[in-house]
Design a protein around this motif. Structure first.
Motif, PDB file in Angstrom:
ATOM      1  N   LYS A 181      32.289  37.014  46.163  1.00 48.63           N
ATOM      2  CA  LYS A 181      33.365  38.051  45.807  1.00 48.63           C
ATOM      3  C   LYS A 181      33.188  38.548  44.297  1.00 48.63           C
ATOM      4  CE  LYS A 181      36.681  35.457  48.555  1.00 48.63           C
ATOM      5  NZ  LYS A 181      37.752  34.628  48.458  1.00 48.63           N
ATOM      6  N   VAL A 182      32.688  37.732  43.359  1.00 47.05           N
ATOM      7  CA  VAL A 182      32.763  38.138  42.018  1.00 47.05           C
ATOM      8  C   VAL A 182      31.361  38.272  41.310  1.00 47.05           C
ATOM      9  CG1 VAL A 182      34.939  36.914  41.682  1.00 47.05           C
ATOM     10  CG2 VAL A 182      32.878  35.422  41.269  1.00 47.05           C
ATOM     11  N   GLY A 183      30.365  37.884  42.479  1.00 45.72           N
ATOM     12  CA  GLY A 183      28.981  38.455  41.997  1.00 45.72           C
ATOM     13  C   GLY A 183      28.270  37.139  41.111  1.00 45.72           C
ATOM     14  N   PHE A 214      38.881  41.296  40.484  1.00 43.32           N
ATOM     15  CA  PHE A 214      38.148  40.024  40.509  1.00 43.32           C
ATOM     16  C   PHE A 214      36.674  39.931  40.111  1.00 43.32           C
ATOM     17  CE2 PHE A 214      41.368  39.392  43.696  1.00 43.32           C
ATOM     18  CZ  PHE A 214      42.418  39.152  42.900  1.00 43.32           C
ATOM     19  N   ALA A 215      35.958  41.110  40.181  1.00 39.47           N
ATOM     20  CA  ALA A 215      34.686  41.196  39.887  1.00 39.47           C
ATOM     21  C   ALA A 215      34.429  40.745  38.459  1.00 39.47           C
ATOM     22  CB  ALA A 215      34.034  42.726  40.136  1.00 39.47           C
ATOM     23  N   PRO A 216      33.446  39.999  38.138  1.00 41.06           N
ATOM     24  CA  PRO A 216      33.326  39.709  36.549  1.00 41.06           C
ATOM     25  C   PRO A 216      32.936  41.196  35.750  1.00 41.06           C
ATOM     26  CG  PRO A 216      31.553  38.912  37.675  1.00 41.06           C
ATOM     27  CD  PRO A 216      32.268  39.550  39.066  1.00 41.06           C
ATOM     28  N   GLN A 260      41.519  41.798  46.974  1.00 40.66           N
ATOM     29  CA  GLN A 260      40.406  41.834  47.980  1.00 40.66           C
ATOM     30  C   GLN A 260      40.602  42.958  49.261  1.00 40.66           C
ATOM     31  OE1 GLN A 260      39.218  38.440  50.615  1.00 40.66           O
ATOM     32  NE2 GLN A 260      37.266  39.066  49.756  1.00 40.66           N
ATOM     33  N   SER A 301      29.684  30.213  34.870  1.00 41.09           N
ATOM     34  CA  SER A 301      30.970  29.884  35.409  1.00 41.09           C
ATOM     35  C   SER A 301      31.157  28.630  36.105  1.00 41.09           C
ATOM     36  CB  SER A 301      31.585  31.035  35.936  1.00 41.09           C
ATOM     37  OG  SER A 301      32.825  30.702  36.848  1.00 41.09           O
ATOM     38  N   ASP A 302      31.722  27.642  35.892  1.00 38.84           N
ATOM     39  CA  ASP A 302      32.323  26.465  36.778  1.00 38.84           C
ATOM     40  C   ASP A 302      33.209  26.874  37.987  1.00 38.84           C
ATOM     41  OD1 ASP A 302      30.734  24.672  35.052  1.00 38.84           O
ATOM     42  OD2 ASP A 302      32.686  24.460  33.937  1.00 38.84           O
ATOM     43  N   TYR A 303      34.135  27.960  37.458  1.00 36.83           N
ATOM     44  CA  TYR A 303      35.080  28.356  38.368  1.00 36.83           C
ATOM     45  C   TYR A 303      34.533  28.772  39.834  1.00 36.83           C
ATOM     46  CZ  TYR A 303      38.802  31.176  40.282  1.00 36.83           C
ATOM     47  OH  TYR A 303      39.801  31.674  41.325  1.00 36.83           O
ATOM     48  N   THR A 334      31.918  34.672  31.593  1.00 42.12           N
ATOM     49  CA  THR A 334      32.271  34.186  33.026  1.00 42.12           C
ATOM     50  C   THR A 334      33.866  34.716  33.514  1.00 42.12           C
ATOM     51  OG1 THR A 334      33.623  32.353  31.871  1.00 42.12           O
ATOM     52  CG2 THR A 334      31.259  31.976  32.689  1.00 42.12           C
ATOM     53  N   GLN A 335      34.088  34.743  34.780  1.00 36.20           N
ATOM     54  CA  GLN A 335      35.565  35.278  35.140  1.00 36.20           C
ATOM     55  C   GLN A 335      36.702  34.290  34.318  1.00 36.20           C
ATOM     56  OE1 GLN A 335      36.411  37.560  37.558  1.00 36.20           O
ATOM     57  NE2 GLN A 335      38.176  37.161  36.677  1.00 36.20           N
ATOM     58  N   GLU A 336      36.378  33.109  34.210  1.00 36.80           N
ATOM     59  CA  GLU A 336      37.365  32.234  33.829  1.00 36.80           C
ATOM     60  C   GLU A 336      37.829  32.656  32.054  1.00 36.80           C
ATOM     61  OE1 GLU A 336      34.578  31.106  35.140  1.00 36.80           O
ATOM     62  OE2 GLU A 336      34.270  28.984  34.622  1.00 36.80           O
ATOM     63  N   HIS A 390      34.858  27.154  43.385  1.00 38.44           N
ATOM     64  CA  HIS A 390      36.097  27.575  44.340  1.00 38.44           C
ATOM     65  C   HIS A 390      35.036  28.555  45.383  1.00 38.44           C
ATOM     66  CE1 HIS A 390      38.304  26.590  41.089  1.00 38.44           C
ATOM     67  NE2 HIS A 390      39.519  26.527  41.656  1.00 38.44           N
ATOM     68  N   THR A 391      33.763  28.400  45.367  1.00 42.65           N
ATOM     69  CA  THR A 391      33.056  29.121  46.431  1.00 42.65           C
ATOM     70  C   THR A 391      33.369  30.793  46.525  1.00 42.65           C
ATOM     71  OG1 THR A 391      34.675  28.684  48.253  1.00 42.65           O
ATOM     72  CG2 THR A 391      32.605  27.233  47.823  1.00 42.65           C
ATOM     73  N   ARG A 392      33.414  31.320  45.287  1.00 41.04           N
ATOM     74  CA  ARG A 392      33.868  32.840  45.235  1.00 41.04           C
ATOM     75  C   ARG A 392      32.787  33.575  44.770  1.00 41.04           C
ATOM     76  NH1 ARG A 392      39.816  31.016  42.541  1.00 41.04           N
ATOM     77  NH2 ARG A 392      40.783  31.087  44.907  1.00 41.04           N
ATOM     78  N   GLU A 395      44.535  37.144  44.968  1.00 36.84           N
ATOM     79  CA  GLU A 395      43.105  37.285  45.418  1.00 36.84           C
ATOM     80  C   GLU A 395      42.991  37.799  46.821  1.00 36.84           C
ATOM     81  OE1 GLU A 395      40.928  33.599  45.929  1.00 36.84           O
ATOM     82  OE2 GLU A 395      39.089  34.460  46.137  1.00 36.84           O
TER      83      GLU A 395
END
Lengths: 98, 403
Positions: free
Chosen positions: A94-96, B222-224, B215, A83-85, B233-235, A89-91, B211
């Motif tokens: 939060k998203v692992g 939001f967790a993948p 949270q 992921s680039d996102y 990926t998340q996106e 986005h320094t997340r 977000e």
């Protein structure tokens, strides 16, 4: 029945739409390629040779970047893209891991 | 297509009579009144809470004055906090028949049910003469939501709905999409489609707010997801949901209950403003559907991979099934089989056109599958929007979150 589909003409990945087996031949732009791994529905296959750092394009937009060079017809997933996102986005926390 | 003409010039594709309970304590009476009519245009909606809530009053007012609604019976216990006078006045001001039945002032349950049945029967009589006028695609407002998603949603049903949206918008319709919590990672792509800088800023604000809110809720949206279905990926996951919006320019960001100010495509920001306080932004898909209807949607396109069966009060739900195996199992509940795209039997644009045709059929009066099956789900909960003091709190927390 089609084994793989192209979502957007700008995409550099194709989407697997039936379960495919290692060794099975798939056809990309009339050229045959032998699969190096099993693939389930919804997984991505490189439509062209991709280099480390290339954007992975699906839905006509970037969904991340390549972590290593990949040949046409190979699986594109967690092992060779990221992921680039998340990093930009320094997340990460939060998203692992991506 | 023909539509029911309302006093303000808007046109509805249905002519519903709503029986509205204003607190859970009034629900039994309201539902007995509805059940006594073998008529699916007499529909039960309501609000369970006893404490007043500006959002709930606003949404209920927008619903009772929706183009698909012809008349309203308000059923109040009598001592609840809901401002029944404000609701009744707004409905009457819209030119619609509206009566209020207060159970405590009407000798209780049995007599209130009898009285309510008489009132609804009178309303149905008066609605029989609602003028029908020509309805164009440019008159309609269409929303989209996804629920019960799986790995196929983002590659079949969602882009097919996007293709449908592009077609409808080309013909002058108004369309809306939402789920800002599941659009995280799409904001850069989305702001490229913003009509202007203000819209772009509003899109970014809505996604950032989502977000922070989720949270705080501890909700894992939001967790993948895991790699099942091939999402990496998340996106990519977000883009699957985002594909429902098509490619049109985004004209604005609206709050639930707010009507789009013009034609074209709008994003609905469903996440409450300010400090999280009433729980999850939307507890189930129908809460989001109700909000889109309150913002004027004549019908809602619902994409599903796992197979949701819901419908809605007020506006028809058209279900687009993403997964061919699910379609086979649940075909009685599904209006469109977008899984054909995976089987190579249809393209995204062909399925998009099929959805457009289904929209036209349903706007012309043909019942969607969920309507045929009697689905009229309805959810309205507590929320809060547009408090300036809360916006400051949000920004403060945003700073904390990024540290």
């Amino acid at each position: 029945m089609s084994e793989i589909i192209l979502i957007n003409n700008e995409d550099n990945v194709l989407i697997c739409c039936s379960p495919l087996k290692k060794g099975q031949e798939i056809s990309i732009d009339s050229v045959k390629y032998k699969l190096e791994s099993d693939l389930d529905i919804g997984h991505k296959i490189a439509r062209k040779a991709l280099s480390k750092g290339d954007k992975v394009i699906k839905y006509g937009v970037s969904i991340g970047s390549m972590l290593s060079d990949t040949e046409i017809g190979q699986h594109v997933h967690l092992h060779n893209m990221k992921s680039d996102y998340i990093s930009s986005h320094t997340r990460q926390s939060k998203v692992g891991e991506a | 297509m023909k539509g029911y003409l309302r006093n303000n010039g808007k046109k509805g594709i249905r002519n519903a009579t709503l029986v509205v309970y204003l607190v859970e304590c009034a629900k039994h009476v309201a539902s007995k009144i509805v059940d006594s009519f073998d008529n699916d245009s007499v529909q039960l909606v309501g609000f369970s809470g006893c404490y007043p809530n500006d959002y709930a009053l606003d949404i209920m007012t927008k619903l009772c004055t929706h183009p698909n609604v012809g008349s309203t019976l308000i059923v109040s216990l009598g001592c609840e906090g809901f401002n029944r006078e404000a609701l009744a006045n707004a409905v009457k001001d819209s030119g619609r028949p509206c009566s209020t039945l207060v159970i405590q002032q009407n000798q209780g349950t049995a007599k209130s049910i009898v009285k309510g049945k008489e009132i609804v029967a009178e309303q149905l009589n008066s609605l029989a003469s609602t003028p029908l006028v020509d309805l164009e695609i440019s008159d309609i407002v269409v929303g989209t939501i996804c629920g019960g998603s799986d790995g196929t949603s983002g590659i079949t049903a969602n882009p097919a709905v996007g293709s449908c949206f592009d077609h409808l918008i080309d013909h002058g319709a108004t369309c809306m999409f939402e789920e800002t919590g599941e659009l995280i990672g799409c904001e850069d792509v989305m702001i490229d489609r913003a009509a202007n800088q203000v819209v772009a800023a509003n899109i970014l604000g809505a996604i950032e707010k989502a977000e922070i809110y989720y949270q705080k809720m501890g909700y894992g949206s939001f967790a993948p997801g895991n790699a099942e279905g091939g999402l990496t990926t998340q996106e990519e996951k977000s883009m699957g949901a985002y594909a429902k919006s098509g490619r049109s320019e985004i004209q604005g960001v609206i709050k639930p209950g707010e009507a789009p100010s013009g034609k074209g495509l709008y994003l609905m920001d469903v996440v409450p403003d300010g400090e999280p306080m009433f729980g999850f932004p939307n507890i189930a898909d129908n809460a989001e559907i109700v909000e889109m209807i309150a913002s004027g949607c004549h019908l809602v396109l619902f994409t599903t991979g796992r197979g949701s069966v819901v419908g809605s009060a007020i506006s028809p739900i058209v279900k687009v099934c993403a997964n061919p195996e699910t379609y086979e199992n649940l075909s009685d509940d599904m209006d469109v089989n977008a899984g054909k795209i995976l089987l190579g039997e249809s393209t995204i644009n062909e399925t998009g056109q099929e959805i457009v045709n289904k929209v036209i059929d349903v706007c012309s009066g043909k019942k969607s599958k969920s309507e045929q099956l009697g689905h009229q789900e309805f959810v309205l909960t507590y929320k809060r929007f547009n408090h300036e003091e809360d916006s400051k709190l949000t920004l403060k927390h945003k700073g904390d979150a990024l540290c």
